[in-house]
Design a protein around this motif. Structure first.
Motif: not given
Length: 485
Positions: A82-91, A230-234, A236-247
């Motif tokens: 969860k800590g990594v999720w929060q950091r990715i979302e913040g970025f 994991s953060a390897v999928g970073f 995905i979140a950068i390009k499409y948003g953390f919401k899409t990564f969470k989906e």
């Protein structure tokens, strides 16, 4: 026994496998006897099922959106995740001014995010942010040069993904990108700011020059080819948003729940694995084709090649005995293109090669003619499966097709991040079942490591730092001498 199994927006149709109810019951009994569900339970319990490296393989924790505790050595790892999720979302909430992200990695550090980012772009390009992603895996400088020619150095971020942070190709590419940044008048402090490390070895990343606040960890219980969650999928979140990564994570988590709870006869990963085992037993198959009838899934066969052949391309079991057969050769490409290359061999070749057809129920574009295109695509998919199964008898033998060629059909309700996550998790769990049946460790790759080890003295010799050619056999030594003349 039903030939259709549905779960998480996916439907597996095994009708063209020609497996009787009795045969399937025997296959299920064999899989359970060999410990397929025991291995599943050990996976989710965080036990050390990676025996050779004496560690867990708990990638389901990376997509455990329920947040329920998951333990490794008695410690709940979910606070770390969860800590990594929060950091990715913040970025992802602070992307102003970034035009390009260069994603450096290879193998499991590349194929997963590359596949997902490409698939989401092909489905709906306007969903992604304007940021350009440049995936670079090959140490061949041509691939890197292409990426650098398109990026703007002063507004670029560089994600360096390596579990050990010692991967030769990735570190060589990273050093060249740093040189490129400096050559374009990016200051040393700015270079440090733009470098991001994704690794299970934060110490090595920091020694390389990554600022601690820019290091996104994953852990030694995450296998490289199982790490896109994991953060390897970073990227995905950068390009499409953390919401899409969470989906994406949520779809995989839903497939996890199905795998854990569904009875054997309705368990999609297990039944998918057993169709392969049946084809090995009945047809002695040595190859398998993966054919997604979706351009967006064009990288799926390559991702599966690593998952299947790096996990199970082995001939010695966990107890040291020989094992035959194990993983078949995996190949494939997008339909309907593939029909005009190797399908001739599938229909009339001497080998029986089973196929996994993957088809999407809904059209995958908003073109006015999308429905008609999709009908043509699906018609081709269904026709090829029918032709492989039934064949044809013609006047001349060379025109006839023997039929009896087995296939699965996996329907996906619609192609989006959620269903893509479910599809990848389905194949991950299929691999776990196969590893249990073959009594192989699905989570190590000693053959890969041998090549890495041998490359080091060869590279030193090519640079002139190993003039005596220590650690190099005579044939390779002669090749090096030829190159250096």
């Amino acid at each position: 026994m039903s030939k259709l199994i549905s779960a998480v927006g996916l439907t597996l149709d095994t009708a063209y496998q020609n497996i009787s109810d009795q045969e399937m019951s025997q296959l299920i009994e064999m899989a359970i006897t060999k410990g397929a569900f025991q291995k599943r339970d050990s996976l989710f319990a965080g036990k050390n099922i990676n025996q050779s490296e004496n560690r867990a393989a708990l990638h389901p924790a990376l997509r455990n959106v329920s947040g329920d505790a998951m333990l490794v050595d008695g410690v709940d790892v979910m606070p770390l995740v969860k800590g990594v999720w929060q950091r990715i979302e913040g970025f992802c909430n602070q992307l102003i001014g970034i035009t390009d992200v260069i994603c450096l990695g290879i193998g499991g550090s590349d194929w997963g995010p590359r596949l997902v980012c490409d698939a989401l772009h092909q489905i709906n390009p306007q969903d992604g942010k304007a940021i350009r992603l440049h995936f670079v895996a090959n140490v061949d400088s041509a691939e890197l040069a292409t990426a650098l020619s398109k990026a703007q150095p002063r507004s670029t971020r560089v994600i360096i993904t390596s579990k050990t942070f010692t991967t030769l190709e990735t570190i060589r590419n990273a050093q060249t990108v740093i040189n490129w940044l400096k050559a374009n008048q990016v200051s040393a402090s700015q270079v440090k700011k733009c470098l991001i490390g994704v690794t299970a070895n934060p110490t090595a990343a920091e020694e390389f020059g990554i600022a601690p606040e820019n290091i996104y960890p994953f852990w030694d219980w995450v296998g490289g080819r199982f790490s896109v969650w994991s953060a390897v999928g970073f990227p995905i979140a950068i390009k499409y948003g953390f919401k899409t990564f969470k989906e994406f994570l949520s779809g995989a988590h839903a497939m996890d729940q199905h795998f854990v709870s569904a009875p054997a006869a309705e368990n999609m990963p297990l039944i998918l694995a057993l169709t392969l085992i049946h084809n090995q037993q009945k047809h002695q198959i040595t190859a398998k084709a993966i054919v997604p009838y979706a351009h967006a899934l064009r990288f799926l066969p390559e991702w599966l090649q690593q998952l299947e052949m790096e996990s199970h391309g082995k001939s010695v079991t966990n107890d040291g005995s020989s094992c035959d057969p194990t993983s078949p050769v995996v190949f494939g490409s997008a339909g309907s293109n593939s029909q005009h290359s190797y399908f001739q061999m599938l229909h009339q070749g001497n080998q029986i090669i089973p196929v996994d057809f993957i088809a999407i129920k809904e059209p995958m574009s908003d073109l006015p003619e999308a429905k008609e295109h999709h009908q043509s695509l699906i018609a081709n998919c269904l026709a090829q499966a029918q032709a492989l199964a039934n064949g044809s008898k013609e006047e001349f033998a060379y025109d006839s097709c023997p039929g009896g060629r087995p296939s699965n059909l996996i329907w996906v309700d619609r192609l989006d991040a959620y269903h893509l996550g479910a599809l990848l998790a389905l194949y991950e769990h299929r691999a776990l079942c196969l590893g249990a049946i073959w009594n192989l460790n699905s989570f190590d790759q000693p053959g890969v490591e041998l090549g890495k080890k041998l490359a080091k003295p060869i590279q030193s010799a090519l640079k002139g730092d190993n003039p005596t050619l220590d650690g190099i056999d005579s044939i390779t030594a002669s090749r090096i001498k030829w190159l250096n003349t």
